[in-house]
Structure formats: C-alpha cells, structure tokens
Design a protein around this motif. Structure first.
Motif, PDB file in Angstrom:
ATOM      1  N   TRP A   1       0.959  -1.086   0.039  1.00  0.00           N
ATOM      2  CA  TRP A   1      -0.035  -0.126   0.178  1.00  0.00           C
ATOM      3  C   TRP A   1       0.577   0.975   0.155  1.00  0.00           C
ATOM      4  N   VAL A   2       0.497   1.937  -0.808  1.00  0.00           N
ATOM      5  CA  VAL A   2       0.942   3.556  -0.051  1.00  0.00           C
ATOM      6  C   VAL A   2       0.852   4.238   0.675  1.00  0.00           C
ATOM      7  N   TYR A   3      -0.067   3.706   1.435  1.00  0.00           N
ATOM      8  CA  TYR A   3       0.339   4.317   2.954  1.00  0.00           C
ATOM      9  C   TYR A   3       0.691   3.548   3.925  1.00  0.00           C
ATOM     10  N   PRO A   4       0.880   4.582   5.221  1.00  0.00           N
ATOM     11  CA  PRO A   4       1.408   3.308   6.479  1.00  0.00           C
ATOM     12  C   PRO A   4       0.083   2.522   6.907  1.00  0.00           C
ATOM     13  N   GLN A   5       0.397   1.560   7.612  1.00  0.00           N
ATOM     14  CA  GLN A   5      -1.468   0.724   7.440  1.00  0.00           C
ATOM     15  C   GLN A   5      -2.564   1.531   8.451  1.00  0.00           C
TER      16      GLN A   5
ATOM     17  N   ALA B   1       2.130   9.101  12.444  1.00  0.00           N
ATOM     18  CA  ALA B   1       2.703   8.912  11.654  1.00  0.00           C
ATOM     19  C   ALA B   1       2.840   8.052  10.826  1.00  0.00           C
ATOM     20  N   TRP B   2       2.261   6.602  12.083  1.00  0.00           N
ATOM     21  CA  TRP B   2       2.048   5.532  11.117  1.00  0.00           C
ATOM     22  C   TRP B   2       0.684   5.644   9.979  1.00  0.00           C
ATOM     23  N   ILE B   3      -0.057   6.810  10.336  1.00  0.00           N
ATOM     24  CA  ILE B   3      -1.008   7.027   9.621  1.00  0.00           C
ATOM     25  C   ILE B   3      -0.596   7.966   8.316  1.00  0.00           C
TER      26      ILE B   3
END
Length: 421
Positions: free
Chosen positions: A60-64, A170-172
């Motif tokens: 995925w392009v984003y953090p989980q 930061a994980w978003i």
C-alpha cells in the motif's frame, strides 16, 4: 463570562469553517474530493467486504494506520448511504469524521477558554482551513492535523501521551514523526520521548505482523521511492516552465495516481531527491541538537525545529500534493502557543501558502495540466514561499539563544507554567 463568550465565538467560527470548506468540496471544479471516493471508499469497502486489506494482504502507498479512519468513515456514512448512494454517503461520512477529529484537537488547543496565545493559534487554524479549501478536509492528511496539534501540545505536560499520539499519527502519514524527532533533538525529556516512540512503534509493528503484514509492513516506503517527479513538487518547477514552452510533457501515472513531469533530466532529479531529503533532514536535526546542547530553551527551539523538519520533507519531496500544506498547520500552532512573539512571519507565510495552494488546486488545476502561464506562475510563487519558509525556520533554530551563562535556570514550576501557555 467574557471567556465563555470568546470560546463560543471561536467554536462557532470553527464549525462554520468546516461547514463552508465541506460544502466547497461539492461545488468547486477539479474533483477536490476525488481521493476520498476514488480510492478511500473502495479500499475500505473491500476490507469490510472480506476482500483485500491494503497494507496487510497487499502493498500500500500509505502506512497501515491510515486504513482505520477510512473504515470508520464507512460506518459514519451508513445513515446517508441508502438515500445518497455509497459514494456520496461516504463523502458525508468522511467530512463528519474529519470534523469530529478536528473538534477533539481544537478542544485540546483552547481547553478552558484558552490563553491569549491559544486563542491566536485557534484563529490561525480556522483561517488556514478556509484559505486552503476542500483539500484541507478531503484527504487522509486531514486526520493527522488534530493528532499532531494535540500530541505536540501534550509534549509539554504529558510527554508519554503526546509522543504516543504523534507516533500513531506517523503510522497514518509519516510527517508527524518529524515533531517527535524535533522533541528528541530539542532535549526536553528526550529519553522518555524516544522510549515511548520506540515502544509505540514496536506495538504497532507486532500487531501488523500478527495480522499477516509480513514483507508488506514497510511497503509504503518502496512505493514512494518508485514515484516520478510530480508536477507540483518544488524541484519540478523548472521543468514545469519547460512544459509551458513545449519542452516537457505532463502525463498521468495510473500506478501512483498523480500527474508527473517527463523531460530530459527529470528522472535524475527525482532519483536524487530522496538522498537529498535524508541529508537535509539530518543537517537540521544536527543543528537542533547543537542548539539544545547550548541550552537553548525548549519552548523556543522545538516549534521552529519541528517546522523546519516538516517543510524540509515538502521542499525535498518528489511529490508536491496540495494536501501537504496541512502539515504546516500543527508546527505553526505550536510556535504560536510556545513562542508567539517570534511566530508572526511564519504564520503569515503559511497562510499565504494555503491561499496560493487553493488558487492552484482546485481552482486552476485543469489549466495547470495544460501548463498555462497563470497557474504556473501561482505555483512557482507557492514553491518559492516554501523555500523561504524553510530558510526562516532553519534560521530561527540557528538563532535560538543559549541560556544566559550568568543567569540561573528557571524554577521547574515556573518552567512548567511557561510551556503550558
């Protein structure tokens, strides 16, 4: 009574700003809500329907942690889906989610009516939201703004809670991690901040591995490095002028879902930007560490250091998405709250950046894709202001004064009162 009246005015303006910006997303050109319905809704619908779980079962392009807000928006959309359909219903659910998150962050900012500094910061947030327009609400970045505001403010009195919140942010989207790095470099309870960030990250990583993320755990980093040079990136500005005279092409990448520049040298610049980002961020961190070792006051050093790191992530990025300007809101709020006297120029620059970004996207974006003169000029001005903001923030870090050699340090209780303003 006067405090209650001021709070009522602030809250009314805050809610009205969200209503206005939310409505503008429905009526302005350029699909300013496109990501919400074209990618967030399908991703979250697939997860809830038993299909692919982005970031876990596929790269995925984003953090989980960007996925839970998208899932929550699906739940908030349920009352509207039957009447409006799944896409329009999801848009309303998303707008409600962003508004609720912002309300929680705003409450942390102006708790108890707020000091003068906090009220000024609140008005800045309201103004920035309106000037930036729909992009300030209809992107995943909007979820991270109140997270960063609350987390940054809580670093002063509740460093564990503040750091944990920023780490989750930061994980978003990665950028709230810059505030954590700034807090560590600035030296206030650095050990506790670092330990909390590491512990929160470990908990998130273990949870994701147990869910089956495996080698997709850091897939978002690999997908970012494979990008080309996006047309709105600061480094793309010369190539955009080249496109205006027919010497470069603007093409759409269906893999990354962005418009990118194709021109001689563009790929070389794109490949160089990631190492340049690492060097620039490291240099700013070293400068912050040196000023902290020289005993620069924490509340004087942290805000410009956080802003410098965040702006560096934008200026040296091969991507120049308009929603990146939302990242600037939280560091400036911290600067106003902790050191309002010196925050004026940065505040004005960020508001100008919001207005210029709105003028490009969505108002003249179609014309930008044709490399027409007016939007190219506006975007160039925006990108030059970003560089100016970076210089301003780095200069403020460099000039953060050391504690007077002849003066005693402030009493801990007085210091706590200072950073809590």
């Amino acid at each position: 009574m006067r405090r209650a009246a001021r709070s009522a005015v602030l809250w009314s303006a805050f809610v009205a700003a969200h209503a206005l910006v939310g409505w503008l997303g429905w009526v302005l050109p350029g699909q300013p809500m496109g990501d919400v319905v074209l990618v967030y809704q399908p991703w979250s619908a697939a997860t809830l329907g038993g299909g692919a779980v982005v970031g876990v079962t596929e790269a995925w392009v984003y953090p989980q942690l960007a996925l839970p807000p998208m899932l929550l928006a699906q739940l908030l959309a349920l009352p509207f889906t039957a009447a409006l359909g799944p896409l329009d219903g999801y848009l309303i659910g998303w707008a409600l989610l962003v508004t609720v998150c912002d309300v929680l962050g705003f409450a942390a900012l102006i708790r108890g009516g707020g000091t003068r500094r906090r009220r000024v910061a609140a008005w800045f947030w309201i103004t920035a939201l309106v000037l930036l327009g729909p992009i300030a609400m209809y992107r995943i970045d909007a979820i991270t703004v109140p997270v960063a505001v609350a987390g940054g403010l809580w670093l002063a009195r509740r460093p564990v809670v503040g750091t944990a919140l920023l780490t989750a942010g930061a994980w978003i989207k990665i950028w709230p991690g810059a505030i954590v790095l700034a807090a560590v470099a600035a030296g206030r309870r650095a050990g506790r901040v670092l330990l909390t960030a590491a512990s929160a990250t470990l908990a998130i990583v273990l949870t994701l591995l147990l869910m089956g993320a495996g080698n997709r755990l850091l897939g978002f980093l690999g997908m970012q490095t494979g990008r080309g040079l996006q047309i709105e990136a600061v480094a793309a500005t010369p190539f955009l002028w080249l496109a205006a005279v027919g010497g470069a092409r603007i093409e759409y990448s269906r893999t990354i879902l962005t418009f990118q520049i194709h021109a001689p040298g563009a790929d070389v610049v794109s490949a160089a930007l990631t190492p340049v980002m690492v060097v620039v961020v490291a240099g700013i961190l070293i400068l912050g560490l040196l000023r902290a070792r020289a005993a620069a006051p924490w509340q004087r050093l942290l805000p410009p250091l956080a802003l410098a790191l965040v702006v560096a992530l934008i200026v040296t990025n091969k991507v120049g998405s308009p929603q990146f300007q939302t990242w600037l809101i939280a560091p400036v709020i911290l600067w106003i709250v902790f050191d309002r006297v010196r925050a004026g120029t940065a505040t004005a620059l960020v508001l100008a950046l919001c207005a210029l970004t709105f003028a490009v996207y969505p108002l003249t974006y179609d014309r930008l894709l044709g490399a027409e003169l007016l939007p190219v000029l506006v975007l160039t001005a925006r990108n030059l202001l970003l560089v100016a903001l970076l210089v301003l923030a780095v200069r403020a870090v460099a000039l953060a004064p050391p504690a007077s050699a002849g003066a005693s340090r402030p009493h801990p209780a007085a210091q706590r009162r200072t950073v809590a303003h």
